[in-house]
Enzyme design. Structure first.
Site, PDB file in Angstrom:
ATOM      1  CG  ASP A   1      86.779 -65.790  -3.447  1.00 54.67           C
ATOM      2  OD1 ASP A   1      86.037 -66.928  -2.800  1.00 54.67           O
ATOM      3  OD2 ASP A   1      87.823 -65.323  -2.867  1.00 54.67           O
ATOM      4  CG  PHE A   2      86.085 -60.233  -5.537  1.00 59.04           C
ATOM      5  CD1 PHE A   2      85.393 -60.911  -4.786  1.00 59.04           C
ATOM      6  CD2 PHE A   2      86.796 -59.000  -4.918  1.00 59.04           C
ATOM      7  CE1 PHE A   2      85.354 -60.778  -3.365  1.00 59.04           C
ATOM      8  CE2 PHE A   2      86.719 -58.938  -3.532  1.00 59.04           C
ATOM      9  CZ  PHE A   2      85.931 -59.494  -2.939  1.00 59.04           C
TER      10      PHE A   2
ATOM     11  CD  GLU B   1      85.766 -56.177  -8.570  1.00 61.92           C
ATOM     12  OE1 GLU B   1      84.643 -55.745  -8.935  1.00 61.92           O
ATOM     13  OE2 GLU B   1      86.141 -56.117  -7.511  1.00 61.92           O
TER      14      GLU B   1
ATOM     15  CG  HIS C   1      85.444 -62.646   0.958  1.00 59.49           C
ATOM     16  ND1 HIS C   1      84.029 -62.539   0.529  1.00 59.49           N
ATOM     17  CD2 HIS C   1      85.777 -61.405   0.487  1.00 59.49           C
ATOM     18  CE1 HIS C   1      83.839 -61.412   0.303  1.00 59.49           C
ATOM     19  NE2 HIS C   1      84.806 -60.719   0.339  1.00 59.49           N
TER      20      HIS C   1
ATOM     21  CG  PHE D   1      88.940 -61.386  -1.341  1.00 60.84           C
ATOM     22  CD1 PHE D   1      89.147 -59.981  -1.178  1.00 60.84           C
ATOM     23  CD2 PHE D   1      89.122 -62.320  -0.269  1.00 60.84           C
ATOM     24  CE1 PHE D   1      89.235 -59.402   0.117  1.00 60.84           C
ATOM     25  CE2 PHE D   1      89.139 -61.643   0.987  1.00 60.84           C
ATOM     26  CZ  PHE D   1      89.444 -60.402   1.216  1.00 60.84           C
TER      27      PHE D   1
ATOM     28  CD  GLU E   1      87.802 -53.264  -6.413  1.00 59.78           C
ATOM     29  OE1 GLU E   1      87.722 -53.666  -5.418  1.00 59.78           O
ATOM     30  OE2 GLU E   1      87.001 -53.681  -7.300  1.00 59.78           O
TER      31      GLU E   1
HETATM   32  C1  LIG Z   1      82.938 -57.396  -6.487  1.00 57.51           C
HETATM   33  C2  LIG Z   1      83.824 -57.113  -5.014  1.00 57.51           C
HETATM   34  N1  LIG Z   1      84.709 -56.260  -5.338  1.00 57.51           N
HETATM   35  C3  LIG Z   1      85.337 -55.925  -4.442  1.00 57.51           C
HETATM   36  C4  LIG Z   1      84.711 -56.289  -3.119  1.00 57.51           C
HETATM   37  C5  LIG Z   1      85.917 -56.258  -1.751  1.00 57.51           C
HETATM   38  N2  LIG Z   1      85.059 -55.221  -1.112  1.00 57.51           N
HETATM   39  C6  LIG Z   1      84.468 -55.383  -0.103  1.00 57.51           C
HETATM   40  S1  LIG Z   1      83.475 -54.127   0.807  1.00 57.51           S
HETATM   41  C7  LIG Z   1      84.235 -53.153  -0.111  1.00 57.51           C
HETATM   42  C8  LIG Z   1      83.931 -51.659  -0.154  1.00 57.51           C
HETATM   43  C9  LIG Z   1      82.652 -51.556  -0.290  1.00 57.51           C
HETATM   44  O1  LIG Z   1      82.278 -50.129  -0.313  1.00 57.51           O
HETATM   45  P1  LIG Z   1      80.666 -49.556  -0.092  1.00 57.51           P
HETATM   46  O2  LIG Z   1      79.968 -50.300  -1.156  1.00 57.51           O
HETATM   47  O3  LIG Z   1      80.912 -48.035  -0.089  1.00 57.51           O
HETATM   48  O4  LIG Z   1      80.003 -50.165   1.188  1.00 57.51           O
HETATM   49  P2  LIG Z   1      80.534 -50.008   2.760  1.00 57.51           P
HETATM   50  O5  LIG Z   1      81.596 -51.150   2.954  1.00 57.51           O
HETATM   51  O6  LIG Z   1      81.138 -48.536   2.635  1.00 57.51           O
HETATM   52  O7  LIG Z   1      79.477 -50.239   3.398  1.00 57.51           O
HETATM   53  C10 LIG Z   1      84.965 -53.702  -1.227  1.00 57.51           C
HETATM   54  C11 LIG Z   1      85.858 -53.153  -2.313  1.00 57.51           C
HETATM   55  C12 LIG Z   1      83.925 -57.164  -2.915  1.00 57.51           C
HETATM   56  N3  LIG Z   1      83.524 -57.544  -1.902  1.00 57.51           N
HETATM   57  N4  LIG Z   1      83.338 -57.482  -4.004  1.00 57.51           N
END
Ligand SMILES: Cc1ncc(C[n+]2csc(CCOP(=O)(O)OP(=O)(O)O)c2C)c(N)n1
Ligand SMILES: Cc1ncc(C[n+]2csc(CCOP(=O)(O)OP(=O)(O)O)c2C)c(N)n1
Ligand SMILES: [Mg+2]
Ligand SMILES: [Mg+2]
Lengths: 325, 343, 325, 343
Positions: C85-86, C60, C129, C83, C29
Site C-alpha cells: 500500500d505504501f 519511502e 494495509h 506494505f 524500514e
Molecule cells: C508511509 C508509511 N511507511 C511506513 C509505515 C509503517 N509504519 C507504521 S507505524 C510506523 C512507525 C511510526 O513511528 P512514529 O511516527 O514514531 O509513530 P509511533 O508508532 O511511535 O506512534 C511505521 C514505520 C506506514 N504505516 N506508512
C-alpha cells in the site's frame, strides 16, 4: 451555443460552479495569477478572488491533502495536478486516503472534491509528462473517473463532477486544449456515467476515450467511405461509473468490439471492457475482441517517435479492417 | 537549543498554578480512562477477541488528555493508528471503540475501519490515519476550510517522531505556515518508530522541534508526560491559532510502555531506558501531584473506580454485540450508500 | 530439500544472492536490526553487516531513490517497501523514474534492482494495509512484476529478480508468510516469466496468483472430487514478463478460462489476460471468460467482512460450476 | 541569518585570489559556451526546429560553470529539466545536446528523452530529471554507492527553489545526513517556480539555506551569479564530501533571463527586478573582472569566437542529421534491448 476551446470550457465549467456555490474553491500550482500553465483557469482569480482561487507551492501531497481536509469539513474543492504524471508523487492521498476514507469510516466522511489534471500525449513532452494514467485511477475503488473529448463535455462533466458528492478525477487531454467545439450557453451539466454514442453502424463497435475519440471518428469515416465498413463509435467519457449498458447494447448490435486506448497496453480500461464483454456477451460476439493501444513502452519525446507510438487514425483503420474483413 | 530549553522550562513552571481543581481532576480522569481502556484492549488481544493489529498509547496518555481537555468540542482531531486515546478524549464511547477493535456491529464503523482508523465525525474526531504522515496535509486542509468558512475551529494533528522524516511532514508544515492556517501539529516523540530508534535515522536530535525554524516557527519542546504542561501548551497553541496567529509545531517527549503493535514485545529497547521512563509514567506522577496539591485520595480512587466500571461495562456491551452483517462490506463506497461502478 | 516458511524463503533467497555478489545490498524500514516487521529478513544483518543491510528512516521516496541511484552506479540493491500500500507514497520513483529511465536514456542507464513488498489481504489490517497492487505495477511499462505463491518460488524467483538487469517488483503475500513448503537446498533460481502449471484437467483452466493459487488448487480438488469437473490450475507467478504461451496453450486445451484475482475488480491482471485470450484464442473458446475478483471495494478490517470480500475456495467452486455445468 | 551572511561574505572574498589564470579562463569559456548554445537553442525554437518544451538556463550559467570546472570527471551530476548547461559543462558535445532538443538521430538519446532528460553516463552526467525533487533522492543513492564501492566520487545535485517545498527534498536531505553521504545539494534560487514567485509559497526567506539547520547542516547562501564564488564554494563542498564530511546544502542566488519554458515570456516579473538582475548578468560581470585582473581582451574575444564557432558547427551537424528510425521507439525498455512483456 458558443464556440469554445477545450481549455476555455474548463474555465467555463469551473466558473459556472463557483458562481452557483460559494463553497467551491480552486487550488493548484500557478492556477491563480498565471491562469494555469495550460491557461485553463484564466480569469478565475479575477472573478472569484484570492481566497477562492489559490496558488500553491510545489507540494502535490499538500495540495490534495488540503483538498481532502477541506472537502471533509464542508468545502467543495477543485484541485489541479498540473500533469497527470505527477499523480505519482501524491498517489497516497488519492488512492489510500481520498478513495478509501468514506468506506473505512462507514460513511461518516463525505468527500465532494474534484481533481483536474492534464493527461496524455501528443505534445512531445517525453515520458514523464505525457502519460495517460486514467487506468491508475480506475483500478482504485472509491474514485470516479472522467475523461472528456469535446469542449461541451468538458464543461458539462466538470459541472457534474463538482456537484457529485464523491471524489472525481477529471482528466483533461493536453493536446485537446486548443481544439474547439460548440458549448451550450447557460447552465450545462452532463451526468457522470453515461457513454455517448457518436455514430452508429452495423459492422463493428469502436469504444474510445479522450484524444482517441476524434481519431476513432475519423477512422470510422474512412472505414465507411473507403472500405464500406460501418462502425459505431462510443465515446466512453466516464470510466467510473462505467456505462456498461450502452457499451453492451452497442456491441450486441454489431457483434464486434474494438477498443482504442491511449494508455500503454497492460491493464488499460480497454482490458476491463474487453473482459466484461467476453464474459457477458460472449454468445453474441461474431469475432475476437481487439484492443488498439499504445504499445507497452514509455513515450518518446521526438515527434516522429511519439507519433509511431500513440494509436493513429491509420492504425485504427488498418486494425478494424483486419478484424472485419 | 537554548530557545528550546527555555521554552520547555517556561511551559513547565509558570502556568501550572493557573489550572483549577476541576480541570485537574478532568485531566486525571481522562488519563485514567485511556489507561484502563487500553489495558483492557490488550487483554482482549490476549484472549484473541481482537484480530488484526492494534497500537496502544499506554504511557502516552498525557498528550491525549492534555489536548483533549484543552480543545473545544468543535475543534478537529486528526491522529494516527495509535489513536484510541485521542478518540476517547473527544467523548467517543468506550463501547464503540472496543467494538471497532473487535470488529463487530457495536463498533464505530461496524468493523469496516478497524483499530487503525477510528473516526467519529460527530465528535469532530476526523480520523485515525495509518499511512505515516498523510494526515498532516489533511489537517491543514480542515484548518483552511475552518478559516474559509469563518469559524474559529482549530485542527489538531498528532503524529509520531518517525513521521517527521517523511515528505508530507515538510509539505504540510510549509503550506500551513504560508497560508497561516489554524492548525496545531503535535509530534509525540516516543523515541521509536516501529523497532528502530528515531535517533538512528534522523539528522537532528529533536525530530520536530529542531525542524521548526525551517518553517519560520518557534521550536516548542515539552515534557509530554506532564499533563499540566501539555494542557497549558495546548491552550496557548490553540489560542494562537484561533486568533489568526497561524500554526504551531509542538514536540512532546514521551514513551510507549509496550511494543509498537500487538505483535511486538518491544525487546529492542534498553532495559534502563524502559525503567527510567516507567518511572516517569504520567499517571502515578500526576496522581502524586494532585495529592501534593491537597486533593484527597478518595476523590482519586473514585475516579479510578468509575473509569474501571465504565471499561467493564463497555467491554460487556461490545462483547455481546453481534457480528456485522456481511452486506456492509459492500456498502458506503459512494455517498449514495452503494458501491456500484457500472450501470 | 528443506521445509521452509515463505518468510524464511525470502531471507534464504536474499542470503543466497548476497553471498554470491558483494554488490547486493538491502535497505528498508526495520529490515536490519529487527529482521523486518514480517521477520522476512532475520539473520541478514548478522551475516552481512551494517554496510550491506541498512535500516532507513520512514522515507519511502528516499529509500527507492537511493536504490535507484545505487543501481545506476554499480550496486544491485534490494529495497523493501514494508506494505505494498505504501507504494502510493513513492510511486513517482517507481513509475516515473525507475520504470522509464532506461528507455528515456536510450539504454544508457541500467537498473538492476529489486523492490520487495508485503502485499495482499487476509490479515485483518484494513483498507490501507491489505491491498493487492500488483496491477498498479503491471500497468507501468518498464517494470517486471513477480508474485510467488510457494516458498520454493519465493527463493528461486527472488534470486532471479536479483540477477536480472532490470527493475523487478517482488510482491510477497502477507498471509502466506507463515505457510511452509519444500525448498531446494543450495543454489536455486527460478526464471522470471514462466507460469507454472500445477495440475491439468480437460474442462476448465483456472489462472491464479499468490494467495489465490492455493485456493484455486483446493477448489480444483473439490471440483474434481465432488463435481467431476477437471480443472487445470496455472500459477501465473510472473505478470511481467507474462507467460502468455503457457496460458494460451492451457486455455486452448480446456476451451474455458477462469481467472482468480485478489485485487479489486477494475483493471486487474485478469482483465489483461482475459483480453488477450478474447483476442487471440476467440475461436477456441467454448464459453465466456470468467473473472473472480475481490469486488471493486476497499477491504474491511473485521474478519467476517474481509472474508466475504476476498475470493474464497467456495466462491471459486461455485463460479466454476456455473460456468462449466 | 548571521551565520548565513558571514558565510556568504567569506565565500565571496577570501578564496578569490587563489584561482589561477587558466582556471579563470576555463570558467569564462564554459559560461560563454553555455550562453551561446542556449541562445541558439532559443533561435531554433523560434524556427520551429525544436518541438515540445525546453527550459533555458540563460542567466544561470555561473552555477553550472563553477561546479562543472570544480568537479572531477568521475563525479556525478544530477540536474533538472533546466539542464542544458549542466550537461554541457561535463563535456557532452553540443551536437548531441542540440540533436536531442531537435529530436533526431544525432541526439544524446536519439530523441527518446528530449530536452528535459539529457543524460550522458559516459560523462557521469547521470540525468536531467523532470519531476520536481525526485533526483535529490537518486543523487543520494549514487553517493551511497560511491562510498560503498570505495571510490572518492561525489554526487552533485542541482535543483530549483521550487523544489525545496516538495517532500523528496526533506527525505533526501535527512537520509544523506544520517548516512553521511558524499553528495552536494545545490539549490539554484532563481526566485520563481514556473510563474509564481517562490516567496509567495515558502515559509522562510531562503528556501534552501533557511532549511539547512533542519538537517544539522551549515547554512550556505552564495551569490550564484559570481562564478568565482560558485567555484570556490563548490571546491570546498566537494572536498568535504570526498573526505567523509558528508553532504552540503548550498543555495545559490541567481535569476533566469527568460521565461520558465519555451511558451513563457516571463511577464509576471516586475520590470525593475528583471533590470536589476540583468545588470548582474554573470558573464559580462566576469568578463570585466578578468579585464580588471589584467587578462587581455583578445584572449576573451577569441574564447567567445571559438564558442560561437562550435555552436555554429554543432547546429549544422545536428540539423543535417536524419530523423531517428521509428523502430527505436520500441527498443531499450529492458536491458536486453527489447520491450517484450510476453513470450
Ligand atoms: C508511509 C508509511 N511507511 C511506513 C509505515 C509503517 N509504519 C507504521 S507505524 C510506523 C512507525 C511510526 O513511528 P512514529 O511516527 O514514531 O509513530 P509511533 O508508532 O511511535 O506512534 C511505521 C514505520 C506506514 N504505516 N506508512
Ligand atoms: C512534482 C512536480 N510538480 C510540478 C511540476 C511542474 N513544474 C515543472 S518546473 C516547475 C517549477 C520548478 O521551479 P524551480 O524548482 O524553482 O526550478 P526552476 O524551473 O526555476 O529552475 C514546475 C512547477 C513538476 N515537473 N513536477
Ligand atoms: Mg514513535
Ligand atoms: Mg526557480
Amino acid at each position: 451555443m458558443a464556440e469554445l476551446t477545450y481549455r476555455e470550457a474548463v474555465a467555463a465549467g469551473i466558473a459556472q460552479e463557483m458562481r452557483r456555490d460559494p463553497n467551491v474553491v480552486l487550488i493548484g500550482e500557478d492556477v491563480a495569477r498565471a491562469g494555469g500553465v495550460f491557461k485553463a483557469t484564466v480569469g478565475l482569480l479575477d472573478e472569484f478572488g484570492p481566497e477562492r482561487v489559490r496558488d500553491t507551492p510545489i507540494s502535490e501531497q499538500a495540495i490534495l491533502g488540503a483538498a481532502m481536509g477541506a472537502a471533509m469539513t464542508g468545502l467543495r474543492p477543485i484541485a489541479e495536478i498540473m500533469f497527470s504524471d505527477f499523480f505519482a508523487v501524491c498517489w497516497d492521498i488519492v488512492a489510500n486516503e481520498i478513495a478509501k476514507t468514506r468506506y473505512m469510516t462507514d460513511g461518516q466522511v463525505t468527500l465532494p472534491l474534484v481533481i483536474r489534471s492534464g493527461n496524455g500525449g501528443g505534445s512531445r513532452f517525453g515520458a514523464q509528462h505525457s502519460q495517460s494514467v486514467e487506468n491508475w485511477a480506475m483500478a482504485v475503488p472509491g474514485l470516479k473517473v472522467v475523461a472528456p473529448a469535446y469542449p461541451a463535455d468538458v464543461k458539462g462533466l466538470l459541472a457534474a463532477a463538482v456537484r457529485d458528492e464523491d471524489p472525481v478525477l477529471f482528466f483533461e487531454q493536453k493536446s485537446l486544449y486548443a481544439t474547439k467545439g460548440e458549448v451550450p450557453d447557460g447552465e450545462h451539466v452532463v451526468p457522470l456515467g453515461k457513454a455517448n454514442v457518436l455514430r452508429r453502424g452495423d459492422d463493428v463497435t469502436i469504444a474510445a476515450l479522450a484524444l482517441m475519440v476524434p481519431r476513432a471518428m475519423q477512422a470510422a469515416e474512412i472505414l465507411e467511405k473507403e472500405h464500406g465498413i460501418r462502425a459505431t463509435v462510443v465515446d466512453v467519457r466516464s470510466l467510473v461509473p462505467l456505462d456498461t449498458q450502452t457499451i453492451l447494447e452497442e456491441v450486441a448490435h454489431t457483434g464486434r468490439l474494438v477498443t482504442v486506448e491511449e494508455n500503454p497496453r497492460l491493464c488499460g480500461w480497454g482490458a476491463e471492457i474487453a473482459s466484461i464483454v467476453a464474459e457477458e456477451l460472449f454468445w453474441d460476439l461474431d469475432g475476437p475482441i481487439v484492443r488498439i493501444t499504445t504499445p507497452h513502452v514509455p513515450l518518446a519525446a521526438a515527434d516522429n517517435l511519439e507519433d509511431a507510438q500513440i494509436p493513429s487514425v491509420d492504425k485504427i483503420v488498418a486494425r478494424v479492417r483486419e478484424l472485419v474483413d | 537549543m537554548d530557545a528550546i530549553l527555555t521554552n520547555t522550562t517556561a511551559a513547565l513552571r509558570e502556568p501550572r498554578a493557573a489550572i483549577d481543581r476541576e480541570t485537574r481532576l478532568t485531566l486525571y480522569r481522562r488519563m485514567v480512562e485511556c489507561r484502563y481502556l487500553e489495558k483492557r484492549a490488550h487483554d482482549l488481544f490476549l484472549q484473541n477477541l481482537i484480530k488484526g493489529t492494534s497500537h496502544l498509547g499506554l504511557g502516552q496518555e498525557a498528550v491525549a488528555a492534555g489536548f483533549g481537555v484543552a480543545m473545544r468540542p468543535t475543534d478537529y482531531t486528526f491522529c494516527t493508528y495509535r489513536g484510541h486515546n485521542h478518540t476517547l478524549v473527544r467523548g467517543v464511547s468506550m463501547t464503540k471503540i472496543l467494538g471497532e477493535l473487535m470488529g463487530n456491529s457495536s463498533g464505530l464503523m461496524r468493523g469496516k475501519g478497524g483499530s487503525m482508523h477510528l473516526t467519529s465525525v460527530e465528535h469532530h474526531m476526523m480520523g485515525s490515519y495509518a499511512i505515516v504522515g498523510a494526515h498532516l496535509t489533511i489537517a491543514a486542509g480542515a484548518a483552511w476550510s475552518a478559516r474559509y468558512r469563518g469559524t474559529d475551529q482549530v485542527a489538531v494533528c498528532f503524529f509520531g517522531d518517525g513521521a517527521t522524516n517523511i515528505g508530507t511532514f515538510h509539505e504540510a508544515l510549509n503550506l500551513a505556515v504560508v497560508w497561516k492556517l489554524p492548525v496545531v501539529f503535535v509530534c509525540e516523540n516516543n523515541r521509536y518508530m516501529e523497532y528502530t530508534a528515531i535517533h538512528e535515522v534522523t539528522a537532528v536530535e529533536h525530530p520536530a522541534a529542531d525542524r521548526a525554524s525551517a518553517y519560520g516557527l518557534e521550536p516548542i519542546l515539552i515534557d509530554g508526560n506532564d499533563v499540566d504542561v501539555v494542557y497549558t501548551t495546548a491552550l496557548r497553541a490553540l489560542d494562537a491559532a484561533r486568533r489568526g496567529g497561524g500554526p504551531s509545531l509542538i514536540e512532546a517527549e514521551t514513551y510507549r510502555h509496550g511494543g509498537h503493535s500487538r505483535a511486538d514485545p518491544g525487546k529492542y529497547r534498553p532495559e534502563d531506558e524502559v525503567k527510567e521512563w516507567l518511572a516517569k509514567d504520567p499517571i502515578p506522577r500526576y496522581r502524586q501531584r494532585l495529592l501534593d496539591l491537597g486533593i484527597d485520595e478518595e476523590t482519586l480512587v473514585s475516579i479510578e473506580a468509575e473509569a474501571q466500571r465504565k471499561v467493564d461495562e463497555a467491554t460487556e456491551e461490545a462483547r455481546r454485540a453481534p457480528p456485522s452483517d456481511e452486506r456492509i462490506a459492500f456498502e458506503n463506497v459512494w455517498a449514495d450508500g452503494g458501491a456500484a461502478w457500472r450501470n
